[in-house]
Design a protein around this motif. Structure first.
Motif, PDB file in Angstrom:
ATOM      1  N   LYS A  43       0.824  -1.221   0.000  1.00 23.98           N
ATOM      2  CA  LYS A  43       0.000   0.000   0.000  1.00 23.98           C
ATOM      3  C   LYS A  43       0.857   1.270   0.000  1.00 23.98           C
ATOM      4  O   LYS A  43       0.622   2.172  -0.787  1.00 23.98           O
ATOM      5  CB  LYS A  43      -0.918  -0.031   1.227  1.00 23.98           C
ATOM      6  N   ASP A  44       1.860   1.334   0.900  1.00 20.65           N
ATOM      7  CA  ASP A  44       2.655   2.563   0.997  1.00 20.65           C
ATOM      8  C   ASP A  44       4.166   2.342   1.049  1.00 20.65           C
ATOM      9  O   ASP A  44       4.920   3.282   1.208  1.00 20.65           O
ATOM     10  CB  ASP A  44       2.209   3.381   2.207  1.00 20.65           C
ATOM     11  N   GLY A  45       4.621   1.090   0.934  1.00 16.77           N
ATOM     12  CA  GLY A  45       6.056   0.817   0.923  1.00 16.77           C
ATOM     13  C   GLY A  45       6.692   0.739   2.295  1.00 16.77           C
ATOM     14  O   GLY A  45       7.903   0.599   2.400  1.00 16.77           O
ATOM     15  N   GLY A  46       5.876   0.839   3.374  1.00 21.42           N
ATOM     16  CA  GLY A  46       6.416   0.741   4.732  1.00 21.42           C
ATOM     17  C   GLY A  46       6.850  -0.681   5.053  1.00 21.42           C
ATOM     18  O   GLY A  46       6.627  -1.615   4.285  1.00 21.42           O
ATOM     19  N   LYS A  47       7.460  -0.839   6.208  1.00 18.78           N
ATOM     20  CA  LYS A  47       7.926  -2.157   6.633  1.00 18.78           C
ATOM     21  C   LYS A  47       6.769  -2.959   7.217  1.00 18.78           C
ATOM     22  O   LYS A  47       5.974  -2.432   7.997  1.00 18.78           O
ATOM     23  CB  LYS A  47       9.034  -2.021   7.674  1.00 18.78           C
ATOM     24  N   LEU A  48       6.683  -4.238   6.835  1.00 15.95           N
ATOM     25  CA  LEU A  48       5.695  -5.148   7.396  1.00 15.95           C
ATOM     26  C   LEU A  48       6.341  -5.944   8.517  1.00 15.95           C
ATOM     27  O   LEU A  48       7.493  -6.365   8.404  1.00 15.95           O
ATOM     28  CB  LEU A  48       5.174  -6.120   6.330  1.00 15.95           C
ATOM     29  N   TYR A  49       5.586  -6.135   9.604  1.00 17.58           N
ATOM     30  CA  TYR A  49       6.093  -6.907  10.738  1.00 17.58           C
ATOM     31  C   TYR A  49       5.009  -7.839  11.257  1.00 17.58           C
ATOM     32  O   TYR A  49       3.818  -7.622  11.024  1.00 17.58           O
ATOM     33  CB  TYR A  49       6.564  -5.972  11.859  1.00 17.58           C
ATOM     34  N   ILE A  50       5.421  -8.900  11.938  1.00 17.76           N
ATOM     35  CA  ILE A  50       4.464  -9.818  12.545  1.00 17.76           C
ATOM     36  C   ILE A  50       3.977  -9.197  13.846  1.00 17.76           C
ATOM     37  O   ILE A  50       4.764  -8.954  14.767  1.00 17.76           O
ATOM     38  CB  ILE A  50       5.103 -11.201  12.776  1.00 17.76           C
ATOM     39  N   ALA A  51       2.685  -8.911  13.903  1.00 13.77           N
ATOM     40  CA  ALA A  51       2.090  -8.258  15.066  1.00 13.77           C
ATOM     41  C   ALA A  51       1.523  -9.260  16.060  1.00 13.77           C
ATOM     42  O   ALA A  51       1.340  -8.941  17.227  1.00 13.77           O
ATOM     43  CB  ALA A  51       0.990  -7.295  14.618  1.00 13.77           C
TER      44      ALA A  51
END
Length: 63
Positions: A43-51
């Motif tokens: 969506k915006d290129g931010g970092k994905l993390y396991i929440a």
């Protein structure tokens, strides 16, 4: 409930973006842990993390 009638739990992983409201739930994969970085947000290129990681019974899945 006897052990013969229990169904195995399905383990899920919740992935969220650090910078926007994007999130997805997928099947748990070996090596998953909180707060592991797992990629880039589409969506915006931010970092994905396991929440989060949780288990549910197969009957509670909504598709």
């Amino acid at each position: 409930m006897s052990s013969e009638t229990k169904q195995p739990l399905v383990v899920k992983t919740v992935i969220k973006c650090m910078t926007c409201d994007y999130s997805i739930v997928r099947d748990f994969q070996q090596g998953d842990f909180v707060p592991k970085l797992v990629g880039t947000c589409p969506k915006d290129g931010g970092k994905l993390y396991i929440a989060g990681i949780y288990a549910e019974s197969p009957n509670s899945q909504h598709k």
